[in-house]
Design a protein around this motif. Structure first.
Motif, PDB file in Angstrom:
ATOM      1  N   PHE A 135       2.233  10.378  18.625  1.00  0.00           N
ATOM      2  CA  PHE A 135       3.125  10.295  17.477  1.00  0.00           C
ATOM      3  C   PHE A 135       2.658  11.259  16.393  1.00  0.00           C
ATOM      4  N   VAL A 136       3.606  11.955  15.805  1.00  0.00           N
ATOM      5  CA  VAL A 136       3.344  12.814  14.648  1.00  0.00           C
ATOM      6  C   VAL A 136       4.057  12.177  13.463  1.00  0.00           C
ATOM      7  N   ILE A 137       3.285  11.625  12.549  1.00  0.00           N
ATOM      8  CA  ILE A 137       3.834  10.812  11.466  1.00  0.00           C
ATOM      9  C   ILE A 137       3.669  11.523  10.145  1.00  0.00           C
ATOM     10  N   THR A 138       4.797  11.780   9.480  1.00  0.00           N
ATOM     11  CA  THR A 138       4.792  12.440   8.176  1.00  0.00           C
ATOM     12  C   THR A 138       5.609  11.601   7.194  1.00  0.00           C
ATOM     13  N   GLY A 139       5.553  11.984   5.916  1.00  0.00           N
ATOM     14  CA  GLY A 139       6.361  11.295   4.919  1.00  0.00           C
ATOM     15  C   GLY A 139       5.595  11.029   3.657  1.00  0.00           C
ATOM     16  N   THR A 140       5.951   9.953   2.966  1.00  0.00           N
ATOM     17  CA  THR A 140       5.311   9.609   1.696  1.00  0.00           C
ATOM     18  C   THR A 140       5.306   8.103   1.497  1.00  0.00           C
ATOM     19  N   CYS A 141       4.236   7.622   0.857  1.00  0.00           N
ATOM     20  CA  CYS A 141       4.154   6.203   0.482  1.00  0.00           C
ATOM     21  C   CYS A 141       3.568   6.086  -0.921  1.00  0.00           C
ATOM     22  N   GLN A 142       3.989   6.973  -1.799  1.00  0.00           N
ATOM     23  CA  GLN A 142       3.486   6.941  -3.165  1.00  0.00           C
ATOM     24  C   GLN A 142       3.882   5.622  -3.837  1.00  0.00           C
ATOM     25  N   GLY A 143       2.890   4.970  -4.451  1.00  0.00           N
ATOM     26  CA  GLY A 143       3.162   3.693  -5.090  1.00  0.00           C
ATOM     27  C   GLY A 143       3.431   2.568  -4.112  1.00  0.00           C
ATOM     28  N   GLY A 144       3.225   2.818  -2.826  1.00  0.00           N
ATOM     29  CA  GLY A 144       3.493   1.807  -1.813  1.00  0.00           C
ATOM     30  C   GLY A 144       2.368   1.777  -0.796  1.00  0.00           C
ATOM     31  N   SER A 145       2.633   1.207   0.362  1.00  0.00           N
ATOM     32  CA  SER A 145       1.608   1.113   1.397  1.00  0.00           C
ATOM     33  C   SER A 145       2.214   1.387   2.764  1.00  0.00           C
ATOM     34  N   LEU A 146       1.388   1.976   3.621  1.00  0.00           N
ATOM     35  CA  LEU A 146       1.805   2.260   4.996  1.00  0.00           C
ATOM     36  C   LEU A 146       0.626   2.027   5.909  1.00  0.00           C
ATOM     37  N   GLN A 147       0.866   1.304   6.993  1.00  0.00           N
ATOM     38  CA  GLN A 147      -0.167   1.047   7.980  1.00  0.00           C
ATOM     39  C   GLN A 147       0.316   1.517   9.343  1.00  0.00           C
ATOM     40  N   VAL A 148      -0.570   2.221  10.052  1.00  0.00           N
ATOM     41  CA  VAL A 148      -0.302   2.678  11.417  1.00  0.00           C
ATOM     42  C   VAL A 148      -1.351   2.015  12.304  1.00  0.00           C
ATOM     43  N   ARG A 149      -0.910   1.288  13.319  1.00  0.00           N
ATOM     44  CA  ARG A 149      -1.844   0.467  14.078  1.00  0.00           C
ATOM     45  C   ARG A 149      -1.334   0.201  15.491  1.00  0.00           C
ATOM     46  N   HIS A 150      -2.234  -0.335  16.302  1.00  0.00           N
ATOM     47  CA  HIS A 150      -1.853  -0.953  17.555  1.00  0.00           C
ATOM     48  C   HIS A 150      -1.654  -2.441  17.291  1.00  0.00           C
ATOM     49  N   LYS A 151      -1.506  -3.231  18.345  1.00  0.00           N
ATOM     50  CA  LYS A 151      -1.200  -4.644  18.172  1.00  0.00           C
ATOM     51  C   LYS A 151      -2.308  -5.366  17.408  1.00  0.00           C
ATOM     52  N   ARG A 152      -1.886  -6.076  16.359  1.00  0.00           N
ATOM     53  CA  ARG A 152      -2.762  -6.962  15.606  1.00  0.00           C
ATOM     54  C   ARG A 152      -1.888  -8.019  14.966  1.00  0.00           C
ATOM     55  N   PRO A 153      -2.455  -9.154  14.589  1.00  0.00           N
ATOM     56  CA  PRO A 153      -1.644 -10.141  13.870  1.00  0.00           C
ATOM     57  C   PRO A 153      -1.061  -9.528  12.623  1.00  0.00           C
TER      58      PRO A 153
END
Length: 202
Positions: free
Chosen positions: A173-191
Protein backbone atom coordinates in the motif's frame (compact mmCIF):
# COMPACT_ATOMS: atom_id res chain seq x y z
CA UNK A 1 -35.30 -15.49 -2.38
CA UNK A 2 -31.58 -14.80 -2.30
CA UNK A 3 -30.20 -11.25 -2.16
CA UNK A 4 -27.57 -9.78 -4.47
CA UNK A 5 -24.26 -8.09 -3.63
CA UNK A 6 -25.79 -4.76 -4.65
CA UNK A 7 -28.62 -5.21 -2.14
CA UNK A 8 -26.13 -6.06 0.61
CA UNK A 9 -24.17 -2.91 -0.27
CA UNK A 10 -27.37 -0.85 -0.18
CA UNK A 11 -28.20 -2.16 3.28
CA UNK A 12 -24.66 -1.39 4.44
CA UNK A 13 -25.01 2.20 3.23
CA UNK A 14 -28.26 2.57 5.19
CA UNK A 15 -26.43 1.37 8.31
CA UNK A 16 -23.54 3.80 7.82
CA UNK A 17 -25.96 6.70 7.40
CA UNK A 18 -27.84 5.62 10.54
CA UNK A 19 -24.60 5.63 12.54
CA UNK A 20 -23.68 9.08 11.21
CA UNK A 21 -27.10 10.37 12.31
CA UNK A 22 -26.82 8.81 15.77
CA UNK A 23 -29.63 6.28 15.26
CA UNK A 24 -27.37 3.34 16.12
CA UNK A 25 -24.10 3.10 18.02
CA UNK A 26 -20.79 2.27 16.39
CA UNK A 27 -20.80 -1.13 18.09
CA UNK A 28 -24.22 -1.79 16.54
CA UNK A 29 -22.87 -0.60 13.21
CA UNK A 30 -20.11 -3.22 13.24
CA UNK A 31 -22.52 -5.98 14.29
CA UNK A 32 -25.13 -5.08 11.69
CA UNK A 33 -22.57 -4.72 8.90
CA UNK A 34 -21.35 -8.24 9.64
CA UNK A 35 -24.95 -9.48 9.49
CA UNK A 36 -25.67 -7.58 6.27
CA UNK A 37 -22.69 -9.02 4.39
CA UNK A 38 -23.44 -12.51 5.73
CA UNK A 39 -27.08 -12.37 4.61
CA UNK A 40 -28.09 -14.90 1.96
CA UNK A 41 -31.81 -14.28 1.69
CA UNK A 42 -34.23 -11.38 2.14
CA UNK A 43 -35.31 -12.96 5.42
CA UNK A 44 -31.71 -12.64 6.64
CA UNK A 45 -31.27 -9.07 5.40
CA UNK A 46 -34.59 -7.50 6.38
CA UNK A 47 -34.07 -7.44 10.20
CA UNK A 48 -30.74 -5.64 9.78
CA UNK A 49 -32.34 -2.38 8.58
CA UNK A 50 -36.07 -2.81 9.24
CA UNK A 51 -36.05 -0.30 12.14
CA UNK A 52 -34.18 2.38 10.16
CA UNK A 53 -35.33 4.99 7.60
CA UNK A 54 -34.95 3.83 3.98
CA UNK A 55 -34.20 0.38 5.36
CA UNK A 56 -35.48 -2.95 4.10
CA UNK A 57 -38.73 -1.29 3.00
CA UNK A 58 -36.99 0.86 0.40
CA UNK A 59 -37.99 0.04 -3.20
CA UNK A 60 -35.60 -2.29 -4.95
CA UNK A 61 -32.90 -0.46 -6.85
CA UNK A 62 -33.45 2.82 -5.00
CA UNK A 63 -30.29 4.24 -3.49
CA UNK A 64 -30.88 5.74 -0.03
CA UNK A 65 -29.91 9.35 0.66
CA UNK A 66 -26.43 9.70 2.07
CA UNK A 67 -25.70 11.35 5.38
CA UNK A 68 -25.11 15.08 5.25
CA UNK A 69 -26.08 15.25 1.59
CA UNK A 70 -22.62 14.13 0.56
CA UNK A 71 -22.03 13.14 -3.06
CA UNK A 72 -22.07 9.40 -3.73
CA UNK A 73 -19.00 7.37 -4.37
CA UNK A 74 -17.85 7.20 -7.92
CA UNK A 75 -15.41 5.17 -9.94
CA UNK A 76 -13.02 6.83 -12.35
CA UNK A 77 -12.68 4.54 -15.33
CA UNK A 78 -12.91 1.53 -13.05
CA UNK A 79 -9.43 2.31 -11.70
CA UNK A 80 -10.25 4.61 -8.76
CA UNK A 81 -12.78 4.86 -5.96
CA UNK A 82 -13.37 8.44 -4.81
CA UNK A 83 -15.45 9.37 -1.75
CA UNK A 84 -16.14 13.03 -0.88
CA UNK A 85 -17.69 13.79 2.49
CA UNK A 86 -17.31 15.92 5.59
CA UNK A 87 -18.04 15.12 9.21
CA UNK A 88 -19.47 11.69 8.33
CA UNK A 89 -18.82 8.11 9.37
CA UNK A 90 -17.29 6.14 6.49
CA UNK A 91 -16.73 2.43 7.04
CA UNK A 92 -15.66 -0.15 4.49
CA UNK A 93 -15.18 -3.70 5.70
CA UNK A 94 -15.95 -7.24 4.70
CA UNK A 95 -16.38 -7.87 0.97
CA UNK A 96 -15.74 -4.79 -1.13
CA UNK A 97 -13.85 -4.19 -4.34
CA UNK A 98 -10.64 -2.19 -4.07
CA UNK A 99 -9.36 -0.66 -7.33
CA UNK A 100 -5.79 0.46 -7.90
CA UNK A 101 -6.47 3.80 -6.20
CA UNK A 102 -8.79 4.79 -3.33
CA UNK A 103 -9.37 8.43 -2.36
CA UNK A 104 -11.36 9.44 0.73
CA UNK A 105 -11.93 13.06 1.73
CA UNK A 106 -13.69 13.22 5.10
CA UNK A 107 -12.57 16.18 7.21
CA UNK A 108 -14.07 16.30 10.73
CA UNK A 109 -15.31 12.74 10.28
CA UNK A 110 -14.47 9.14 11.12
CA UNK A 111 -13.02 6.92 8.40
CA UNK A 112 -12.29 3.22 8.76
CA UNK A 113 -11.10 1.18 5.79
CA UNK A 114 -10.61 -2.52 6.49
CA UNK A 115 -8.87 -4.24 3.58
CA UNK A 116 -8.61 -7.72 5.14
CA UNK A 117 -11.66 -9.20 3.44
CA UNK A 118 -11.59 -6.96 0.38
CA UNK A 119 -10.98 -7.97 -3.23
CA UNK A 120 -7.77 -6.19 -4.25
CA UNK A 121 -7.50 -5.67 -8.00
CA UNK A 122 -3.76 -4.89 -8.03
CA UNK A 123 -0.64 -5.85 -6.09
CA UNK A 124 -0.01 -2.19 -5.22
CA UNK A 125 -2.88 -0.13 -3.84
CA UNK A 126 -2.69 3.66 -3.64
CA UNK A 127 -4.70 5.19 -0.80
CA UNK A 128 -5.10 8.96 -0.50
CA UNK A 129 -6.94 10.04 2.64
CA UNK A 130 -7.85 13.37 4.22
CA UNK A 131 -8.92 12.88 7.83
CA UNK A 132 -7.99 16.34 9.11
CA UNK A 133 -9.73 17.25 12.38
CA UNK A 134 -11.15 13.73 12.45
CA UNK A 135 -10.05 10.12 12.92
CA UNK A 136 -8.84 7.55 10.42
CA UNK A 137 -8.08 3.84 10.75
CA UNK A 138 -6.64 1.68 7.97
CA UNK A 139 -6.55 -2.06 8.64
CA UNK A 140 -4.34 -3.94 6.17
CA UNK A 141 -4.14 -7.68 5.38
CA UNK A 142 -1.62 -9.69 7.35
CA UNK A 143 1.78 -9.71 5.69
CA UNK A 144 1.11 -6.61 3.60
CA UNK A 145 3.42 -3.61 3.71
CA UNK A 146 2.79 0.12 3.49
CA UNK A 147 4.72 3.20 2.47
CA UNK A 148 3.12 6.03 4.47
CA UNK A 149 3.61 9.69 3.54
CA UNK A 150 0.84 11.63 5.30
CA UNK A 151 1.08 15.24 6.45
CA UNK A 152 0.42 15.43 10.19
CA UNK A 153 2.54 18.54 10.78
CA UNK A 154 -0.20 20.68 12.37
CA UNK A 155 -1.23 18.99 15.63
CA UNK A 156 -1.83 15.69 13.88
CA UNK A 157 -1.21 12.18 15.18
CA UNK A 158 0.07 9.59 12.70
CA UNK A 159 0.80 6.01 13.75
CA UNK A 160 1.95 3.27 11.40
CA UNK A 161 2.62 -0.21 12.72
CA UNK A 162 3.22 -1.78 9.32
CA UNK A 163 6.58 -2.53 7.69
CA UNK A 164 7.41 -0.24 4.79
CA UNK A 165 9.76 -2.55 2.86
CA UNK A 166 7.79 -4.27 0.14
CA UNK A 167 7.78 -8.07 0.12
CA UNK A 168 7.64 -10.35 -2.93
CA UNK A 169 4.30 -12.05 -2.37
CA UNK A 170 2.06 -9.72 -0.34
CA UNK A 171 0.06 -6.60 -1.22
CA UNK A 172 1.79 -3.26 -0.87
CA UNK A 173 0.00 0.00 0.00
CA UNK A 174 1.14 3.52 -0.83
CA UNK A 175 -0.66 5.83 1.59
CA UNK A 176 -0.67 9.60 1.16
CA UNK A 177 -2.82 12.48 2.36
CA UNK A 178 -3.21 14.64 5.45
CA UNK A 179 -4.41 14.34 9.04
CA UNK A 180 -3.67 17.82 10.32
CA UNK A 181 -5.49 18.38 13.60
CA UNK A 182 -6.66 14.77 13.48
CA UNK A 183 -5.36 11.23 13.80
CA UNK A 184 -4.59 8.37 11.44
CA UNK A 185 -3.54 4.84 12.27
CA UNK A 186 -2.23 2.23 9.82
CA UNK A 187 -2.15 -1.27 11.25
CA UNK A 188 -2.76 -4.96 10.91
CA UNK A 189 -5.45 -6.71 12.95
CA UNK A 190 -5.76 -5.46 16.52
CA UNK A 191 -8.67 -4.78 18.85
CA UNK A 192 -10.33 -1.56 17.73
CA UNK A 193 -12.34 0.92 19.80
CA UNK A 194 -14.39 3.83 18.52
CA UNK A 195 -14.54 5.34 22.01
CA UNK A 196 -12.33 7.98 23.49
CA UNK A 197 -11.40 11.40 22.11
CA UNK A 198 -7.68 10.73 22.31
CA UNK A 199 -7.38 8.72 19.12
CA UNK A 200 -7.81 5.28 17.64
CA UNK A 201 -6.94 1.78 18.55
CA UNK A 202 -7.54 -0.64 21.38
Amino acid sequence: MRVSDAERDQAAEVLRDAAAEGRITFDELDERLDAAYAARTYADLEPVTSDLPTGARAPAGQTPATAGGRPPERGDGGDALVVHSQGSVIVRKGRWRVPHRVEVYNKHGITRLDFRGAALTSAVVEVHIDTSFGMGDLVLPEGSTAEVDVDSSWFGALRSKVDSLRGPSHPHFVITGTCQGGSLQVRHKRPFSWTGPGGLGG
